[in-house]
Design an enzyme around this catalytic site. Structure first.
Site, PDB file in Angstrom:
ATOM      1  N   LYS A 217      -6.740   1.554  -3.485  1.00 38.90           N
ATOM      2  CA  LYS A 217      -6.471   0.932  -2.177  1.00 38.90           C
ATOM      3  C   LYS A 217      -6.504   1.974  -1.057  1.00 38.90           C
ATOM      4  O   LYS A 217      -7.088   1.741   0.014  1.00 38.90           O
ATOM      5  CB  LYS A 217      -5.110   0.222  -2.236  1.00 38.90           C
ATOM      6  CG  LYS A 217      -4.586  -0.254  -0.903  1.00 38.90           C
ATOM      7  CD  LYS A 217      -5.486  -1.291  -0.261  1.00 38.90           C
ATOM      8  CE  LYS A 217      -5.012  -1.628   1.146  1.00 38.90           C
ATOM      9  NZ  LYS A 217      -5.995  -2.412   1.886  1.00 38.90           N
TER      10      LYS A 217
ATOM     11  N   LYS B 117       0.137   4.997   8.593  1.00 32.10           N
ATOM     12  CA  LYS B 117       0.884   5.247   7.353  1.00 32.10           C
ATOM     13  C   LYS B 117      -0.099   5.404   6.185  1.00 32.10           C
ATOM     14  O   LYS B 117      -0.018   6.340   5.393  1.00 32.10           O
ATOM     15  CB  LYS B 117       1.850   4.080   7.129  1.00 32.10           C
ATOM     16  CG  LYS B 117       2.656   4.082   5.866  1.00 32.10           C
ATOM     17  CD  LYS B 117       2.042   3.314   4.704  1.00 32.10           C
ATOM     18  CE  LYS B 117       1.817   1.842   4.955  1.00 32.10           C
ATOM     19  NZ  LYS B 117       1.405   1.074   3.781  1.00 32.10           N
TER      20      LYS B 117
ATOM     21  N   THR C 105       0.885  -1.163   0.000  1.00 36.67           N
ATOM     22  CA  THR C 105       0.000   0.000   0.000  1.00 36.67           C
ATOM     23  C   THR C 105       0.920   1.209   0.000  1.00 36.67           C
ATOM     24  O   THR C 105       1.611   1.464   0.989  1.00 36.67           O
ATOM     25  CB  THR C 105      -0.901   0.012   1.248  1.00 36.67           C
ATOM     26  OG1 THR C 105      -1.633  -1.220   1.284  1.00 36.67           O
ATOM     27  CG2 THR C 105      -1.865   1.176   1.209  1.00 36.67           C
TER      28      THR C 105
HETATM   29  P1  NAD Z   1       4.905  -6.332   7.761  1.00 32.70           P
HETATM   30  O1  NAD Z   1       5.595  -5.234   8.466  1.00 32.70           O
HETATM   31  O2  NAD Z   1       4.320  -7.475   8.506  1.00 32.70           O
HETATM   32  O3  NAD Z   1       5.904  -6.966   6.665  1.00 32.70           O
HETATM   33  C1  NAD Z   1       6.806  -6.227   5.900  1.00 32.70           C
HETATM   34  C2  NAD Z   1       8.041  -7.091   5.652  1.00 32.70           C
HETATM   35  O4  NAD Z   1       8.974  -6.333   4.874  1.00 32.70           O
HETATM   36  C3  NAD Z   1       8.763  -7.497   6.941  1.00 32.70           C
HETATM   37  O5  NAD Z   1       8.956  -8.897   6.924  1.00 32.70           O
HETATM   38  C4  NAD Z   1      10.068  -6.719   6.890  1.00 32.70           C
HETATM   39  O6  NAD Z   1      11.141  -7.394   7.513  1.00 32.70           O
HETATM   40  C5  NAD Z   1      10.266  -6.584   5.391  1.00 32.70           C
HETATM   41  N1  NAD Z   1      11.135  -5.483   5.009  1.00 32.70           N
HETATM   42  C6  NAD Z   1      11.140  -4.209   5.471  1.00 32.70           C
HETATM   43  N2  NAD Z   1      12.094  -3.500   4.854  1.00 32.70           N
HETATM   44  C7  NAD Z   1      12.712  -4.327   3.991  1.00 32.70           C
HETATM   45  C8  NAD Z   1      13.786  -4.165   3.074  1.00 32.70           C
HETATM   46  N3  NAD Z   1      14.420  -2.997   2.936  1.00 32.70           N
HETATM   47  N4  NAD Z   1      14.161  -5.231   2.347  1.00 32.70           N
HETATM   48  C9  NAD Z   1      13.533  -6.435   2.476  1.00 32.70           C
HETATM   49  N5  NAD Z   1      12.497  -6.646   3.343  1.00 32.70           N
HETATM   50  C10 NAD Z   1      12.094  -5.599   4.080  1.00 32.70           C
HETATM   51  O7  NAD Z   1       3.811  -5.626   6.849  1.00 32.70           O
HETATM   52  P2  NAD Z   1       2.518  -6.312   6.202  1.00 32.70           P
HETATM   53  O8  NAD Z   1       1.406  -6.274   7.192  1.00 32.70           O
HETATM   54  O9  NAD Z   1       2.910  -7.592   5.550  1.00 32.70           O
HETATM   55  O10 NAD Z   1       2.163  -5.216   5.092  1.00 32.70           O
HETATM   56  C11 NAD Z   1       2.882  -5.106   3.877  1.00 32.70           C
HETATM   57  C12 NAD Z   1       2.135  -4.097   3.006  1.00 32.70           C
HETATM   58  O11 NAD Z   1       0.816  -4.569   2.760  1.00 32.70           O
HETATM   59  C13 NAD Z   1       1.995  -2.715   3.669  1.00 32.70           C
HETATM   60  O12 NAD Z   1       2.115  -1.723   2.687  1.00 32.70           O
HETATM   61  C14 NAD Z   1       0.575  -2.768   4.237  1.00 32.70           C
HETATM   62  O13 NAD Z   1       0.017  -1.476   4.358  1.00 32.70           O
HETATM   63  C15 NAD Z   1      -0.139  -3.613   3.195  1.00 32.70           C
HETATM   64  N6  NAD Z   1      -1.327  -4.351   3.667  1.00 32.70           N
HETATM   65  C16 NAD Z   1      -1.311  -5.003   4.878  1.00 32.70           C
HETATM   66  C17 NAD Z   1      -2.456  -5.701   5.271  1.00 32.70           C
HETATM   67  C18 NAD Z   1      -2.517  -6.467   6.598  1.00 32.70           C
HETATM   68  O14 NAD Z   1      -3.621  -6.854   7.021  1.00 32.70           O
HETATM   69  N7  NAD Z   1      -1.380  -6.710   7.260  1.00 32.70           N
HETATM   70  C19 NAD Z   1      -3.599  -5.746   4.454  1.00 32.70           C
HETATM   71  C20 NAD Z   1      -3.555  -5.106   3.218  1.00 32.70           C
HETATM   72  C21 NAD Z   1      -2.403  -4.415   2.835  1.00 32.70           C
END
Ligand code: NAD
Length: 307
Positions: free
Chosen positions: A177, A246, A100
């Site tokens: 989104k 965010k 997102t």
């Molecule tokens: P999260 O924080 O659980 O996962 C993000 C992952 O990215 C982590 O494993 C982290 O270690 C990794 N990461 C961070 N920086 C990095 C880098 N420089 N290189 C490699 N890996 C890196 O987040 P999430 O909940 O999985 O969300 C991911 C995206 O999806 C976000 O943009 C969020 O807004 C969106 N989203 C989340 C949900 C939800 O329910 N969790 C639903 C829809 C959309």
């Protein structure tokens, strides 16, 4: 691998990316994965995925790259530099950002790499970590029609085919989104406020909610989504409030950049930020309801009021 499936490079194996990669693996896509947390890859490596030490190595070893990262800053970070995606991706390669986010990081990359013929798409998702784990995500794709058609089989490996939508050109997926989240968070805050006022006015919570559900003010939120709090006290820690804040910030930025006033959205963002300050970054996305429960000095629970 002996399959015709393209090799998918996947960066970001958190709450969402872990489930998404498990489903890609189950659906027969060869995978190359990376995360700053090495242990986040253990499970999918157990399913046959290959580890890469950095985003450049992911990109050079795969037919298309997917990123699923927390914020636009993280997306920009993995793109550039000696070990970034751009250093490894082949000319004419494909990168789908499913975070997102907002268009700027990818737009800057597109402008600086116009001569390389890259295919860049945004494809953020809805459906929470449960949808990622079950392969039932809703996916909103921004990009050219040709690029959309070519990546659709991969998206079908993670989402519900009926709910994978091509919503417009590059950037449209991000916008759809952000507007979905903005409206949902607005529903949450408005609903919590109304429930708190009604209960303080002496109305039984179940009676109040039933009346709202049967009224023109009904919403999916009050009919269905709020029940995890009202029944179970579950504020959905699968989606951290830091990420919700965010998204709200990005939504306000988008409103500002297109010149549309966002009075209601800005207020909702402030309530969310207050909840994040009060309960911590990792509290669930539905924690703003707690602000109103604290005002009432009692949780909003259906069982409690029915007892
Ligand atoms: P999260 O924080 O659980 O996962 C993000 C992952 O990215 C982590 O494993 C982290 O270690 C990794 N990461 C961070 N920086 C990095 C880098 N420089 N290189 C490699 N890996 C890196 O987040 P999430 O909940 O999985 O969300 C991911 C995206 O999806 C976000 O943009 C969020 O807004 C969106 N989203 C989340 C949900 C939800 O329910 N969790 C639903 C829809 C959309």
């Amino acid at each position: 691998m002996g399959t015709n499936q393209p090799t998918v490079g996947f960066i970001g194996l958190g709450s969402m990316g872990s489930g998404m990669t498990r489903n890609l693996a189950r659906n027969g896509f060869p995978l190359v994965v990376h995360d700053v947390r090495r242990a986040a890859a253990d499970e999918v490596i157990g399913m046959g995925a290959t580890w890469a030490d950095n985003p450049a190595d992911v990109a050079s070893a795969s037919d298309l790259v997917i990123t699923m990262l927390p914020t636009p800053r993280h997306v920009a970070e993995v793109a550039s530099g000696e070990h970034g995606i751009l250093a490894g991706i082949k000319d004419g390669g494909t990168w789908i950002d499913m975070s997102t986010s907002v268009p700027e990081p990818v737009d800057q990359i597109a402008a600086a790499n116009a001569h390389r013929g890259l295919h860049l798409l945004d494809a953020p998702v809805s459906g929470m970590s449960v949808g990622a784990a079950n392969g039932t995500l809703q996916i909103f794709v921004g990009g050219s029609a040709e690029d959309y058609a070519s990546v659709r089989p991969v998206l079908e490996g993670m989402g519900d085919p009926e709910r994978i939508l091509h919503v417009g050109g590059k950037g449209a997926g991000y916008a759809v989104k952000l507007m979905i989240n903005q409206l949902w968070f607005s529903h949450l805050v408005a609903t919590a406020e109304v429930l708190a006022i009604g209960v303080r006015a002496g109305v039984d919570l179940a009676v109040l909610r039933n009346s709202l559900v049967a009224s023109p003010a009904n919403s999916n939120f009050i009919e269905r989504d709020v029940l995890c709090v009202l029944n179970d006290g579950d504020y959905d820690e699968g989606f951290a409030i830091a990420l919700a804040c965010k998204d709200l910030g990005l939504s306000i930025d988008l409103a500002r950049s297109v010149g549309v006033p966002a009075e209601v959205s800005a207020l909702v963002e402030q309530v969310y930020r207050r909840a994040k300050a009060s309960y911590g970054d990792r509290a669930g996305e539905m924690t703003p309801i707690k602000l109103y429960e604290d005002l009432l000095d009692s949780p909003l629970r259906l069982q409690a009021t029915l007892a």
